[in-house]
Design a protein around this motif. Structure first.
Motif, mmCIF file in Angstrom:
data_model
loop_
_atom_site.group_PDB
_atom_site.id
_atom_site.type_symbol
_atom_site.label_atom_id
_atom_site.label_comp_id
_atom_site.label_asym_id
_atom_site.label_seq_id
_atom_site.Cartn_x
_atom_site.Cartn_y
_atom_site.Cartn_z
ATOM 1 N N ASN A 115 14.578 -23.674 14.491
ATOM 2 C CA ASN A 115 15.098 -23.430 13.565
ATOM 3 C C ASN A 115 15.601 -21.751 13.244
ATOM 4 O OD1 ASN A 115 15.222 -25.285 12.508
ATOM 5 N ND2 ASN A 115 12.211 -25.721 12.498
ATOM 6 N N ASN A 116 14.853 -20.594 14.001
ATOM 7 C CA ASN A 116 14.754 -19.273 13.823
ATOM 8 C C ASN A 116 14.594 -18.558 15.607
ATOM 9 O OD1 ASN A 116 14.028 -16.249 13.419
ATOM 10 N ND2 ASN A 116 12.690 -16.854 12.460
ATOM 11 N N LYS A 119 12.160 -16.154 16.744
ATOM 12 C CA LYS A 119 10.495 -16.576 16.845
ATOM 13 C C LYS A 119 10.867 -18.054 17.540
ATOM 14 C CE LYS A 119 8.967 -14.158 12.921
ATOM 15 N NZ LYS A 119 7.764 -13.590 13.573
ATOM 16 N N PRO A 120 10.920 -17.029 19.154
ATOM 17 C CA PRO A 120 10.617 -18.619 20.474
ATOM 18 C C PRO A 120 9.049 -18.515 20.396
ATOM 19 C CG PRO A 120 11.171 -16.720 20.848
ATOM 20 C CD PRO A 120 11.621 -15.981 20.125
ATOM 21 N N LYS A 121 9.056 -19.473 21.791
ATOM 22 C CA LYS A 121 8.424 -20.247 21.637
ATOM 23 C C LYS A 121 7.328 -18.749 22.975
ATOM 24 C CE LYS A 121 6.034 -24.382 22.746
ATOM 25 N NZ LYS A 121 5.426 -25.153 23.624
ATOM 26 N N VAL A 122 6.119 -18.301 23.269
ATOM 27 C CA VAL A 122 5.999 -17.447 24.428
ATOM 28 C C VAL A 122 5.180 -17.554 24.805
ATOM 29 C CG1 VAL A 122 7.404 -15.192 23.176
ATOM 30 C CG2 VAL A 122 5.065 -14.996 22.581
ATOM 31 N N LYS A 123 4.966 -16.712 26.414
ATOM 32 C CA LYS A 123 2.806 -16.483 26.683
ATOM 33 C C LYS A 123 3.295 -14.945 27.096
ATOM 34 C CE LYS A 123 1.209 -17.990 31.264
ATOM 35 N NZ LYS A 123 2.007 -18.645 32.535
ATOM 36 N N ILE A 138 -0.222 -18.452 24.910
ATOM 37 C CA ILE A 138 1.333 -19.242 24.849
ATOM 38 C C ILE A 138 0.539 -19.389 23.308
ATOM 39 C CG2 ILE A 138 2.743 -21.238 24.519
ATOM 40 C CD1 ILE A 138 1.533 -22.105 27.346
ATOM 41 N N ILE A 139 2.063 -18.628 23.012
ATOM 42 C CA ILE A 139 1.885 -18.136 20.971
ATOM 43 C C ILE A 139 3.453 -18.826 20.132
ATOM 44 C CG2 ILE A 139 1.723 -16.336 19.228
ATOM 45 C CD1 ILE A 139 0.751 -14.369 20.833
ATOM 46 N N GLU A 140 3.431 -20.039 19.267
ATOM 47 C CA GLU A 140 4.338 -20.695 18.471
ATOM 48 C C GLU A 140 4.622 -18.951 17.592
ATOM 49 O OE1 GLU A 140 6.507 -22.146 18.867
ATOM 50 O OE2 GLU A 140 5.312 -24.466 20.005
ATOM 51 N N LEU A 141 5.955 -17.962 17.868
ATOM 52 C CA LEU A 141 6.227 -17.103 16.926
ATOM 53 C C LEU A 141 6.418 -17.412 15.661
ATOM 54 C CD1 LEU A 141 8.124 -14.325 19.296
ATOM 55 C CD2 LEU A 141 4.911 -14.969 18.294
ATOM 56 N N SER A 142 7.119 -18.644 15.672
ATOM 57 C CA SER A 142 7.106 -18.948 14.370
ATOM 58 C C SER A 142 5.787 -19.480 12.750
ATOM 59 C CB SER A 142 8.186 -20.021 14.398
ATOM 60 O OG SER A 142 7.259 -21.462 15.040
ATOM 61 N N GLN A 145 1.973 -13.821 13.220
ATOM 62 C CA GLN A 145 2.528 -12.701 12.557
ATOM 63 C C GLN A 145 3.055 -12.004 13.483
ATOM 64 O OE1 GLN A 145 1.861 -11.510 9.397
ATOM 65 N NE2 GLN A 145 1.188 -13.763 8.798
ATOM 66 N N GLU A 146 2.733 -12.319 15.138
ATOM 67 C CA GLU A 146 3.441 -11.810 15.567
ATOM 68 C C GLU A 146 5.136 -11.016 15.255
ATOM 69 O OE1 GLU A 146 3.394 -9.065 18.433
ATOM 70 O OE2 GLU A 146 0.716 -9.589 19.026
ATOM 71 N N GLU A 147 5.775 -10.284 16.468
ATOM 72 C CA GLU A 147 7.351 -10.270 16.283
ATOM 73 C C GLU A 147 7.704 -9.711 17.854
ATOM 74 O OE1 GLU A 147 9.017 -7.061 13.441
ATOM 75 O OE2 GLU A 147 7.260 -8.927 12.698
ATOM 76 N N ILE A 148 8.823 -10.173 17.866
ATOM 77 C CA ILE A 148 9.289 -9.461 19.067
ATOM 78 C C ILE A 148 9.979 -7.987 18.681
ATOM 79 C CG2 ILE A 148 10.689 -9.092 20.679
ATOM 80 C CD1 ILE A 148 10.751 -12.331 20.722
#
Length: 169
Positions: A115-116, A119-123, A138-142, A145-148
Motif C-alpha cells: 500500500n505504500n 513505508k516498508p517493514k524494517v529492522k 522490527i518496525i512497520e513504518l506504515s 512516525q518514523e520514516e526513511i
C-alpha cells in the motif's frame, strides 16, 4: 502443441533474446520494441538487475537501490512500463537495503508494504548518533512516525555481516 512445447518456446526465446534492448541496440538480432516478446523483455530486466547486484570476481555488486536508480536512467535499454512494474515489485527500497531513519538509526528493509512503497517493514539495529549497534527492533513504518530519509552504504558505516543481519528476523 502441448503446454510443455509452449513453455519450451518461451524459455528458448528468453534465453536467446534477454540481451536485446527496447531501442534495438542489443544482441544477437538487434530486435526492438514490438519485435521482442513480453517474456524476453521481462527477462532482460531481471538479467541486468541480477548482473549488477551480484558480486563477481572482477567487481562488487551494486546495492539494490543504487541498481534500480541506475537502471531507470538507461534510456532505450528497457521497456519503461515493465521497468516500473519491476521496481514496484521490488519496492523503492528493496528487501535487504540499508536505510537511515529520521531518528538517526540505521535499519535493514525486511518486507515491502504493497500500500505504500515508502513505508516498508524494517529492522533497526544501529545508531548513527552513538555510532554503534543497538538492540534490534522490527518496525512497520506504515504504523510509525518514523520514516526513511536516505539509502546508506553498509561499508560507509563499517557494518559487519550486513547480509546476515537482514536474513534473520
Amino acid at each position: 502443441m502441448n503446454v510443455n512445447n509452449i513453455m519450451d518456446e518461451v524459455c528458448l526465446d528468453v534465453c536467446l533474446h534477454h540481451h536485446e534492448r527496447i531501442d534495438g541496440n542489443g544482441y544477437p538480432h538487434k530486435l526492438k520494441g514490438e519485435e521482442l516478446s513480453l517474456f524476453a523483455t521481462m527477462g532482460a530486466i531481471c538479467d541486468v538487475y541480477d548482473a549488477i547486484t551480484s558480486n563477481r570476481s572482477y567487481k562488487s555488486g551494486w546495492e539494490p537501490t543504487i541498481s534500480l536508480k541506475k537502471m531507470s536512467k538507461w534510456q532505450g535499454h528497457f521497456d519503461p512500463v515493465l521497468l516500473k512494474a519491476f521496481i514496484k515489485c521490488l519496492g523503492i527500497y528493496p528487501n535487504g537495503s540499508l536505510v537511515k531513519l529520521k531518528s538517526g538509526r540505521l535499519a535493514v528493509v525486511l518486507e515491502q508494504n504493497a500500500n505504500n512503497l515508502l513505508k516498508p517493514k524494517v529492522k533497526v539495529f544501529f545508531s548513527t548518533r552513538s555510532n554503534g549497534y543497538i538492540p534490534s527492533e522490527i518496525i512497520e513504518l506504515s504504523q510509525s512516525q518514523e520514516e526513511i530519509i536516505s539509502y546508506e552504504d553498509p561499508k560507509a558505516w563499517s557494518i559487519r555481516d550486513f547480509k546476515h543481519l537482514w536474513a534473520q528476523t
